[in-house]
Scaffold this motif. Sequence first.
Motif, mmCIF file in Angstrom:
data_model
loop_
_atom_site.group_PDB
_atom_site.id
_atom_site.type_symbol
_atom_site.label_atom_id
_atom_site.label_comp_id
_atom_site.label_asym_id
_atom_site.label_seq_id
_atom_site.Cartn_x
_atom_site.Cartn_y
_atom_site.Cartn_z
ATOM 1 N N PRO A 117 0.702 -1.317 0.140
ATOM 2 C CA PRO A 117 -0.061 0.191 0.029
ATOM 3 C C PRO A 117 0.804 1.215 -0.078
ATOM 4 C CG PRO A 117 0.159 -0.878 2.145
ATOM 5 C CD PRO A 117 0.843 -2.005 1.222
ATOM 6 N N ASN A 118 0.341 2.387 -0.448
ATOM 7 C CA ASN A 118 0.804 3.644 -0.494
ATOM 8 C C ASN A 118 0.367 4.536 0.641
ATOM 9 O OD1 ASN A 118 -1.564 5.258 -1.535
ATOM 10 N ND2 ASN A 118 -0.914 4.323 -3.250
ATOM 11 N N PRO A 119 0.937 5.531 0.910
ATOM 12 C CA PRO A 119 0.378 6.471 2.261
ATOM 13 C C PRO A 119 -1.169 6.782 1.907
ATOM 14 C CG PRO A 119 2.433 7.094 1.755
ATOM 15 C CD PRO A 119 2.161 6.338 0.640
ATOM 16 N N GLU A 120 -1.683 7.282 0.996
ATOM 17 C CA GLU A 120 -3.079 7.579 0.748
ATOM 18 C C GLU A 120 -4.168 6.563 0.829
ATOM 19 O OE1 GLU A 120 -6.465 9.618 -0.060
ATOM 20 O OE2 GLU A 120 -4.635 10.166 0.570
ATOM 21 N N GLN A 121 -3.397 5.237 0.519
ATOM 22 C CA GLN A 121 -4.400 4.082 0.754
ATOM 23 C C GLN A 121 -4.506 3.722 2.321
ATOM 24 O OE1 GLN A 121 -2.419 1.331 -1.763
ATOM 25 N NE2 GLN A 121 -3.637 1.824 -3.747
#
Length: 203
Positions: free
Chosen positions: A63-67
């Motif tokens: 995952p990325n930070p926004e997710q």
Amino acid sequence: MKIKICGLTTCKEAQYLNDNAVDFAGFVLFYPKSKRNNTIAQAKEIMSCLHPGIKKVAVVVSPNPEQIRQIEETGFDYIQIHGSLDEKLLDSISLPILKAFNVNDMKHYNFYHQCDKIAGYVFDALEPGSGKTFDWNLAKNIPRDEKLLLLAGGLTEDNVADAIAALHPDGVDVSSGVEYDEKPGKDPEKIKRFVQKISNDTI
């Protein structure tokens, strides 16, 4: 023995979990390759149909930070992470983490073992979500600690008792093993038999 049923896609399936008093419900997010993928809005709706006692797990890949932000705002109890997990991102996650592992990932075990944010491990097959089992003998030497160990990978009502006997996990995680053979979605009868099999064999 904890039971996690993963890959929910409808409120009807949430009711099947309520009827069988399972412990965890898994929601695949941000992974369009999966036939079980949900949007955040879909996951929210299904989560509203679950009994409050069932823990809600967001299942994601690298995952990325926004997710992560969206997951934390949605009301999940845990986040299950497959693939890579950047150390800086790990430090920013507020939810308890279930880290997915397979026999090729054991070099990372000591790091996660020492990390307070890792609440447990999901020991899975080499192809997560494939419905394929792996040689449970390969996992007999997994170091054990106080963290939760869930066993996944091709479990069905026919093999789950053997898997539990072989590895003595804290719980089991099933998705394709409780789905219909001829159409998409979870089969309530398979869920019922899966749960009963575990109850009968672990009493």
